[in-house]
Design a protein around this motif. Structure first.
Motif, mmCIF file in Angstrom:
data_model
loop_
_atom_site.group_PDB
_atom_site.id
_atom_site.type_symbol
_atom_site.label_atom_id
_atom_site.label_comp_id
_atom_site.label_asym_id
_atom_site.label_seq_id
_atom_site.Cartn_x
_atom_site.Cartn_y
_atom_site.Cartn_z
ATOM 1 N N GLN A 73 0.840 -1.190 0.000
ATOM 2 C CA GLN A 73 0.000 0.000 0.000
ATOM 3 C C GLN A 73 0.879 1.246 0.000
ATOM 4 O OE1 GLN A 73 -3.378 -0.007 -0.100
ATOM 5 N NE2 GLN A 73 -3.309 -2.239 -0.261
ATOM 6 N N PRO A 74 0.516 2.272 -0.758
ATOM 7 C CA PRO A 74 1.294 3.515 -0.712
ATOM 8 C C PRO A 74 1.134 4.197 0.643
ATOM 9 C CG PRO A 74 -0.679 3.806 -2.041
ATOM 10 C CD PRO A 74 -0.609 2.347 -1.688
ATOM 11 N N VAL A 75 2.171 4.859 1.067
ATOM 12 C CA VAL A 75 2.144 5.563 2.345
ATOM 13 C C VAL A 75 1.364 6.864 2.171
ATOM 14 C CG1 VAL A 75 3.550 6.687 4.111
ATOM 15 C CG2 VAL A 75 4.331 4.573 3.040
ATOM 16 N N GLN A 76 0.419 7.086 3.054
ATOM 17 C CA GLN A 76 -0.366 8.308 2.995
ATOM 18 C C GLN A 76 0.056 9.208 4.145
ATOM 19 O OE1 GLN A 76 -4.451 7.137 3.103
ATOM 20 N NE2 GLN A 76 -4.389 6.179 1.094
ATOM 21 N N ARG A 77 0.507 10.395 3.811
ATOM 22 C CA ARG A 77 0.928 11.347 4.830
ATOM 23 C C ARG A 77 -0.081 12.485 4.884
ATOM 24 N NH1 ARG A 77 6.232 10.220 6.330
ATOM 25 N NH2 ARG A 77 7.311 8.892 4.874
#
Length: 54
Positions: A7-11
């Motif tokens: 999963q892409p990292v969400q900041r």
């Protein structure tokens, strides 16, 4: 069991005032020391190279 794709990292940037100054004021963090660099590095005593030596 199947593997899940990464999963892409969400900041997120929130509107809280959680900077170091605020944390120190609230007593949640200790003030960080300021590094002192004076006298840490010594310049060598090397004479300049003459122009005709190069």
């Amino acid at each position: 069991m199947s593997d899940f794709p990464p999963q892409p990292v969400q900041r997120r940037v929130d509107d809280s005032a959680a900077d170091m100054g605020t944390l120190v004021d609230l007593g949640l963090a200790e003030e960080q020391p300021v590094p002192q660099y004076e006298g840490l590095f010594l310049e060598p005593d090397i004479p300049p190279v003459p122009e005709d030596a190069a």
